[in-house]
Design a protein around this motif. Sequence first.
Motif, PDB file in Angstrom:
ATOM      1  N   PHE A  46       0.822  -1.208   0.000  1.00 58.14           N
ATOM      2  CA  PHE A  46       0.000   0.000   0.000  1.00 58.14           C
ATOM      3  C   PHE A  46       0.857   1.259   0.000  1.00 58.14           C
ATOM      4  O   PHE A  46       0.630   2.186  -0.791  1.00 58.14           O
ATOM      5  N   VAL A  47       1.843   1.316   0.882  1.00 61.63           N
ATOM      6  CA  VAL A  47       2.690   2.510   0.989  1.00 61.63           C
ATOM      7  C   VAL A  47       3.438   2.766  -0.321  1.00 61.63           C
ATOM      8  O   VAL A  47       3.526   3.903  -0.801  1.00 61.63           O
ATOM      9  N   LEU A  48       3.985   1.697  -0.915  1.00 63.89           N
ATOM     10  CA  LEU A  48       4.718   1.852  -2.171  1.00 63.89           C
ATOM     11  C   LEU A  48       3.814   2.398  -3.275  1.00 63.89           C
ATOM     12  O   LEU A  48       4.220   3.277  -4.042  1.00 63.89           O
ATOM     13  N   LEU A  49       2.589   1.892  -3.336  1.00 68.24           N
ATOM     14  CA  LEU A  49       1.665   2.349  -4.375  1.00 68.24           C
ATOM     15  C   LEU A  49       1.139   3.749  -4.076  1.00 68.24           C
ATOM     16  O   LEU A  49       1.078   4.603  -4.967  1.00 68.24           O
ATOM     17  N   TRP A  50       0.762   3.995  -2.831  1.00 65.81           N
ATOM     18  CA  TRP A  50       0.158   5.279  -2.462  1.00 65.81           C
ATOM     19  C   TRP A  50       1.126   6.434  -2.697  1.00 65.81           C
ATOM     20  O   TRP A  50       0.732   7.527  -3.111  1.00 65.81           O
ATOM     21  N   SER A  51       2.408   6.196  -2.439  1.00 64.13           N
ATOM     22  CA  SER A  51       3.404   7.259  -2.585  1.00 64.13           C
ATOM     23  C   SER A  51       3.540   7.722  -4.026  1.00 64.13           C
ATOM     24  O   SER A  51       3.977   8.854  -4.283  1.00 64.13           O
TER      25      SER A  51
ATOM     26  N   SER B 264      -0.849   5.182  10.740  1.00 67.46           N
ATOM     27  CA  SER B 264       0.587   5.323  10.980  1.00 67.46           C
ATOM     28  C   SER B 264       1.418   4.940   9.772  1.00 67.46           C
ATOM     29  O   SER B 264       2.556   5.398   9.620  1.00 67.46           O
ATOM     30  N   TYR B 265       0.881   4.104   8.878  1.00 68.59           N
ATOM     31  CA  TYR B 265       1.636   3.723   7.688  1.00 68.59           C
ATOM     32  C   TYR B 265       1.849   4.898   6.743  1.00 68.59           C
ATOM     33  O   TYR B 265       2.747   4.856   5.894  1.00 68.59           O
ATOM     34  N   PHE B 266       1.039   5.944   6.887  1.00 70.18           N
ATOM     35  CA  PHE B 266       1.216   7.120   6.043  1.00 70.18           C
ATOM     36  C   PHE B 266       2.553   7.807   6.323  1.00 70.18           C
ATOM     37  O   PHE B 266       3.025   8.594   5.513  1.00 70.18           O
ATOM     38  N   TYR B 267       3.156   7.516   7.461  1.00 68.62           N
ATOM     39  CA  TYR B 267       4.466   8.089   7.761  1.00 68.62           C
ATOM     40  C   TYR B 267       5.533   7.620   6.780  1.00 68.62           C
ATOM     41  O   TYR B 267       6.547   8.292   6.576  1.00 68.62           O
ATOM     42  N   LEU B 268       5.346   6.443   6.197  1.00 62.23           N
ATOM     43  CA  LEU B 268       6.335   5.934   5.251  1.00 62.23           C
ATOM     44  C   LEU B 268       6.225   6.573   3.873  1.00 62.23           C
ATOM     45  O   LEU B 268       7.138   6.453   3.063  1.00 62.23           O
ATOM     46  N   VAL B 269       5.116   7.254   3.617  1.00 58.43           N
ATOM     47  CA  VAL B 269       4.893   7.812   2.287  1.00 58.43           C
ATOM     48  C   VAL B 269       5.880   8.919   1.929  1.00 58.43           C
ATOM     49  O   VAL B 269       6.479   8.896   0.846  1.00 58.43           O
ATOM     50  N   PRO B 270       6.096   9.940   2.793  1.00 60.26           N
ATOM     51  CA  PRO B 270       7.029  11.016   2.410  1.00 60.26           C
ATOM     52  C   PRO B 270       8.447  10.555   2.117  1.00 60.26           C
ATOM     53  O   PRO B 270       9.032  10.993   1.117  1.00 60.26           O
TER      54      PRO B 270
ATOM     55  N   VAL C 206      18.693   8.872   7.637  1.00 59.69           N
ATOM     56  CA  VAL C 206      18.477   8.933   9.087  1.00 59.69           C
ATOM     57  C   VAL C 206      16.979   9.015   9.390  1.00 59.69           C
ATOM     58  O   VAL C 206      16.444   8.279  10.230  1.00 59.69           O
ATOM     59  N   GLY C 207      16.314   9.932   8.698  1.00 55.74           N
ATOM     60  CA  GLY C 207      14.881  10.097   8.917  1.00 55.74           C
ATOM     61  C   GLY C 207      14.090   8.865   8.529  1.00 55.74           C
ATOM     62  O   GLY C 207      13.158   8.454   9.231  1.00 55.74           O
ATOM     63  N   GLY C 208      14.458   8.249   7.398  1.00 57.81           N
ATOM     64  CA  GLY C 208      13.769   7.041   6.962  1.00 57.81           C
ATOM     65  C   GLY C 208      13.928   5.914   7.969  1.00 57.81           C
ATOM     66  O   GLY C 208      12.978   5.180   8.255  1.00 57.81           O
ATOM     67  N   GLY C 209      15.121   5.778   8.532  1.00 60.71           N
ATOM     68  CA  GLY C 209      15.345   4.756   9.547  1.00 60.71           C
ATOM     69  C   GLY C 209      14.517   5.009  10.799  1.00 60.71           C
ATOM     70  O   GLY C 209      14.000   4.067  11.415  1.00 60.71           O
ATOM     71  N   LEU C 210      14.373   6.285  11.175  1.00 57.62           N
ATOM     72  CA  LEU C 210      13.570   6.636  12.342  1.00 57.62           C
ATOM     73  C   LEU C 210      12.098   6.314  12.110  1.00 57.62           C
ATOM     74  O   LEU C 210      11.392   5.850  13.016  1.00 57.62           O
ATOM     75  N   VAL C 211      11.631   6.539  10.889  1.00 60.18           N
ATOM     76  CA  VAL C 211      10.243   6.212  10.547  1.00 60.18           C
ATOM     77  C   VAL C 211      10.004   4.711  10.689  1.00 60.18           C
ATOM     78  O   VAL C 211       8.997   4.280  11.279  1.00 60.18           O
ATOM     79  N   VAL C 212      10.895   3.916  10.147  1.00 59.02           N
ATOM     80  CA  VAL C 212      10.752   2.460  10.230  1.00 59.02           C
ATOM     81  C   VAL C 212      10.773   2.005  11.692  1.00 59.02           C
ATOM     82  O   VAL C 212       9.969   1.160  12.112  1.00 59.02           O
ATOM     83  N   PHE C 213      11.671   2.578  12.477  1.00 57.77           N
ATOM     84  CA  PHE C 213      11.742   2.234  13.901  1.00 57.77           C
ATOM     85  C   PHE C 213      10.441   2.581  14.621  1.00 57.77           C
ATOM     86  O   PHE C 213       9.942   1.801  15.439  1.00 57.77           O
ATOM     87  N   ALA C 214       9.881   3.750  14.303  1.00 60.85           N
ATOM     88  CA  ALA C 214       8.635   4.183  14.938  1.00 60.85           C
ATOM     89  C   ALA C 214       7.493   3.235  14.597  1.00 60.85           C
ATOM     90  O   ALA C 214       6.674   2.890  15.460  1.00 60.85           O
ATOM     91  N   LEU C 215       7.425   2.792  13.346  1.00 62.22           N
ATOM     92  CA  LEU C 215       6.376   1.870  12.940  1.00 62.22           C
ATOM     93  C   LEU C 215       6.535   0.514  13.629  1.00 62.22           C
ATOM     94  O   LEU C 215       5.560  -0.099  14.061  1.00 62.22           O
ATOM     95  N   MET C 216       7.778   0.030  13.735  1.00 61.36           N
ATOM     96  CA  MET C 216       8.029  -1.239  14.426  1.00 61.36           C
ATOM     97  C   MET C 216       7.689  -1.114  15.905  1.00 61.36           C
ATOM     98  O   MET C 216       7.201  -2.055  16.534  1.00 61.36           O
ATOM     99  N   MET C 217       7.906   0.060  16.449  1.00 64.51           N
ATOM    100  CA  MET C 217       7.634   0.297  17.866  1.00 64.51           C
ATOM    101  C   MET C 217       6.139   0.290  18.156  1.00 64.51           C
ATOM    102  O   MET C 217       5.684  -0.233  19.178  1.00 64.51           O
TER     103      MET C 217
END
Length: 289
Positions: free
Chosen positions: A9-14, A241-247, A268-279
């Motif tokens: 979804f995120v890959l397509l929505w972006s 929360s998955y919308f965070y991966l879109v930007p 750095v920001g992308g890694g933080l987004v992934v960490f937040a989603l896993m959290m």
Amino acid sequence: MTRFIPIIFVLLWSTGFIGAKFGLPYAEPFTMLMWRMIIVVPLFFLVVLIMKRPGISGKDAAIQGLVGLLIHGFYLGGVFAAISVGMPTGLTSLYVSLNPILIAIFSGIFLHTIITKREWLSLFLGFLGVAIVIYGASKWEGVISAKGIALLTVALISICAGTLIQKKYAQNVGLIRGSMYQYAASLILYLILSFTIETGEVEWNLTFIATLAWLVIVLSFAAVLLLMYMIQNGEATKVASYFYLVPPITVLQGWLFFDEQLSWLTFVGGGLVVFALMMGRPLKAKTNK
């Protein structure tokens, strides 16, 4: 396979933001979206007939129409219109990614969902990661304007409201038939807007046609059906929360297609987004009885 649905979804929505940038030079935003819906609505009608989807009540049809106006009408219209007046795609995707925070707040009010401290922290870290990504691509291509911010505010509020209404009132509505009513309502809106405040003219060429085909098949069919599926089968806050991966992904696509600059802050920001989603992902929201 369902665990991969959010990623797909995120890959397509972006790609919607990139599609807008490809197509808007050849048509005004509401006109472009009008043609998108002119193609989508009959296709969904055919799918409903072929798959023999069961009918829904007049009340459910009205609710789906409202959801369509909010998500496919005011959200998409606001995003496309904002980009057309010069708002950068990166900033546009960042602004509407405030969606998870608003969903978390209003889920407590309308869905009686309790958001834990850890979930609030994951939401904050996700937004911080998004901000770092966009800051890393700091050379905006457009001019930030009050009109653009106003359009994005309408888009942001609309997708939040549409998500909550769909979650609260449309749990048992079939995805295919429900989406058909959603698109039909947004088509009416775009017909009105295109022929009242726009010229309705289109420069038909291969780029525009290819962009329109992508928006119809990939966004209107695949991505939106995945979104509706996730809303029906998951908590509204988790889905949002998955919308965070879109930007971050939008920024990467901007680099790929438009040679937009990247920096170490992007990673750095992308890694933080992934960490937040896993959290936040493993948590189960509690509901007031």
